[in-house]
Design a protein around this motif. Structure first.
Motif, PDB file in Angstrom:
ATOM      1  N   ARG A 295      -3.741  -4.190  -0.079  1.00 39.00           N
ATOM      2  CA  ARG A 295      -4.811  -4.075   0.924  1.00 39.00           C
ATOM      3  C   ARG A 295      -4.239  -3.637   2.260  1.00 39.00           C
ATOM      4  O   ARG A 295      -4.696  -2.687   2.857  1.00 39.00           O
ATOM      5  N   GLY A 296      -3.217  -4.359   2.732  1.00 39.66           N
ATOM      6  CA  GLY A 296      -2.701  -4.120   4.076  1.00 39.66           C
ATOM      7  C   GLY A 296      -1.368  -3.421   4.152  1.00 39.66           C
ATOM      8  O   GLY A 296      -0.809  -3.278   5.229  1.00 39.66           O
TER       9      GLY A 296
ATOM     10  N   THR B 165       9.563  -8.782  -9.053  1.00 43.31           N
ATOM     11  CA  THR B 165       9.266  -8.251  -7.717  1.00 43.31           C
ATOM     12  C   THR B 165       9.308  -9.366  -6.687  1.00 43.31           C
ATOM     13  O   THR B 165       8.663 -10.402  -6.865  1.00 43.31           O
ATOM     14  N   TYR B 166      10.045  -9.121  -5.607  1.00 48.47           N
ATOM     15  CA  TYR B 166      10.076 -10.030  -4.463  1.00 48.47           C
ATOM     16  C   TYR B 166       9.422  -9.318  -3.286  1.00 48.47           C
ATOM     17  O   TYR B 166       9.840  -8.205  -2.918  1.00 48.47           O
ATOM     18  N   MET B 167       8.393  -9.946  -2.694  1.00 48.25           N
ATOM     19  CA  MET B 167       7.619  -9.342  -1.613  1.00 48.25           C
ATOM     20  C   MET B 167       8.273  -9.633  -0.262  1.00 48.25           C
ATOM     21  O   MET B 167       8.342 -10.793   0.162  1.00 48.25           O
ATOM     22  N   LEU B 168       8.765  -8.592   0.381  1.00 49.31           N
ATOM     23  CA  LEU B 168       9.386  -8.731   1.694  1.00 49.31           C
ATOM     24  C   LEU B 168       8.332  -8.778   2.807  1.00 49.31           C
ATOM     25  O   LEU B 168       8.464  -9.547   3.757  1.00 49.31           O
ATOM     26  N   GLU B 169       7.318  -7.936   2.687  1.00 49.26           N
ATOM     27  CA  GLU B 169       6.230  -7.881   3.664  1.00 49.26           C
ATOM     28  C   GLU B 169       4.963  -7.451   2.954  1.00 49.26           C
ATOM     29  O   GLU B 169       5.001  -6.603   2.070  1.00 49.26           O
TER      30      GLU B 169
ATOM     31  N   VAL C 242       0.678 -11.293  -5.010  1.00 51.04           N
ATOM     32  CA  VAL C 242       1.955 -11.761  -4.487  1.00 51.04           C
ATOM     33  C   VAL C 242       1.979 -11.364  -3.017  1.00 51.04           C
ATOM     34  O   VAL C 242       1.598 -10.246  -2.658  1.00 51.04           O
ATOM     35  N   THR C 243       2.366 -12.309  -2.160  1.00 47.82           N
ATOM     36  CA  THR C 243       2.352 -12.100  -0.714  1.00 47.82           C
ATOM     37  C   THR C 243       3.747 -12.317  -0.136  1.00 47.82           C
ATOM     38  O   THR C 243       4.659 -12.749  -0.841  1.00 47.82           O
ATOM     39  N   THR C 244       3.894 -12.046   1.149  1.00 45.76           N
ATOM     40  CA  THR C 244       5.188 -12.134   1.836  1.00 45.76           C
ATOM     41  C   THR C 244       5.952 -13.402   1.471  1.00 45.76           C
ATOM     42  O   THR C 244       5.414 -14.505   1.540  1.00 45.76           O
ATOM     43  N   GLY C 245       7.205 -13.210   1.061  1.00 43.98           N
ATOM     44  CA  GLY C 245       8.085 -14.327   0.741  1.00 43.98           C
ATOM     45  C   GLY C 245       7.923 -14.873  -0.655  1.00 43.98           C
ATOM     46  O   GLY C 245       8.626 -15.809  -1.035  1.00 43.98           O
TER      47      GLY C 245
ATOM     48  N   LEU D 163      13.434  -0.345  -3.903  1.00 39.60           N
ATOM     49  CA  LEU D 163      12.730  -0.856  -2.746  1.00 39.60           C
ATOM     50  C   LEU D 163      11.523   0.054  -2.538  1.00 39.60           C
ATOM     51  O   LEU D 163      11.671   1.278  -2.481  1.00 39.60           O
ATOM     52  N   PHE D 164      10.332  -0.533  -2.480  1.00 39.66           N
ATOM     53  CA  PHE D 164       9.100   0.243  -2.317  1.00 39.66           C
ATOM     54  C   PHE D 164       8.447  -0.059  -0.973  1.00 39.66           C
ATOM     55  O   PHE D 164       8.507  -1.193  -0.488  1.00 39.66           O
ATOM     56  N   ARG D 165       7.801   0.960  -0.414  1.00 39.59           N
ATOM     57  CA  ARG D 165       6.973   0.795   0.778  1.00 39.59           C
ATOM     58  C   ARG D 165       5.615   1.433   0.471  1.00 39.59           C
ATOM     59  O   ARG D 165       5.546   2.622   0.147  1.00 39.59           O
ATOM     60  N   LEU D 166       4.562   0.628   0.550  1.00 41.19           N
ATOM     61  CA  LEU D 166       3.214   1.097   0.254  1.00 41.19           C
ATOM     62  C   LEU D 166       2.376   1.074   1.520  1.00 41.19           C
ATOM     63  O   LEU D 166       2.382   0.088   2.262  1.00 41.19           O
ATOM     64  N   ALA D 167       1.647   2.152   1.753  1.00 41.68           N
ATOM     65  CA  ALA D 167       0.706   2.226   2.867  1.00 41.68           C
ATOM     66  C   ALA D 167      -0.527   1.388   2.533  1.00 41.68           C
ATOM     67  O   ALA D 167      -0.818   1.152   1.349  1.00 41.68           O
ATOM     68  N   PRO D 168      -1.241   0.915   3.536  1.00 47.96           N
ATOM     69  CA  PRO D 168      -2.469   0.164   3.259  1.00 47.96           C
ATOM     70  C   PRO D 168      -3.389   0.941   2.311  1.00 47.96           C
ATOM     71  O   PRO D 168      -3.586   2.146   2.467  1.00 47.96           O
TER      72      PRO D 168
END
Length: 128
Positions: free
Chosen positions: A100-101, A67-71, A81-84, A47-52
């Protein structure tokens, strides 16, 4: 019949309390992780969390990566690839990924990536 009767210990389900795990820093600025699964064969679920604005530098996938994008969002020169949504890459695919975000996503690797700069993969111990 209970699950204890059906499965010996080595075949029982392993439950991971990902919510209770702390985010661990990676070697890349703005990228944190929770290793949910890793084995000696090179498979992992992270599980990864990336800052903007965070960037995963140039790397090659040695085998299938999913990869599945949670947010949030993650993009490279081939698309975003975007949310969902979901993206998979075959072995041999090379790219630089960026957000980006900001983003939170689950990636499943059949083999560790190889980073162009020789940086270790996320599941490899420091100094490896």
């Amino acid at each position: 019949m209970t699950n204890d009767d059906m499965n010996p210990p080595e075949l029982r389900s392993r439950f991971v309390d990902a919510m209770a795990m702390s985010w661990a820093p990676t070697q890349f600025p703005g990228i944190e992780m929770k290793i949910l699964y890793s084995d000696e064969g090179g498979r992992s679920a992270i599980l990864f969390r990336l800052a903007p604005g965070a960037v995963v530098p140039l790397h090659e996938h040695r085998d299938l990566e999913m990869t599945y994008m949670l947010e949030g969002d993650l993009e490279d020169d081939e698309g975003a690839v975007t949310t969902g949504n979901f993206v998979w890459r075959p072995g041999g695919n090379r790219h630089i990924a960026r957000t980006r975000g900001g983003a939170i996503f689950l990636s499943i690797f059949n083999q560790p990536n190889v980073f162009e700069a020789g940086t270790r993969f996320f599941t490899e111990p420091a100094g490896a």
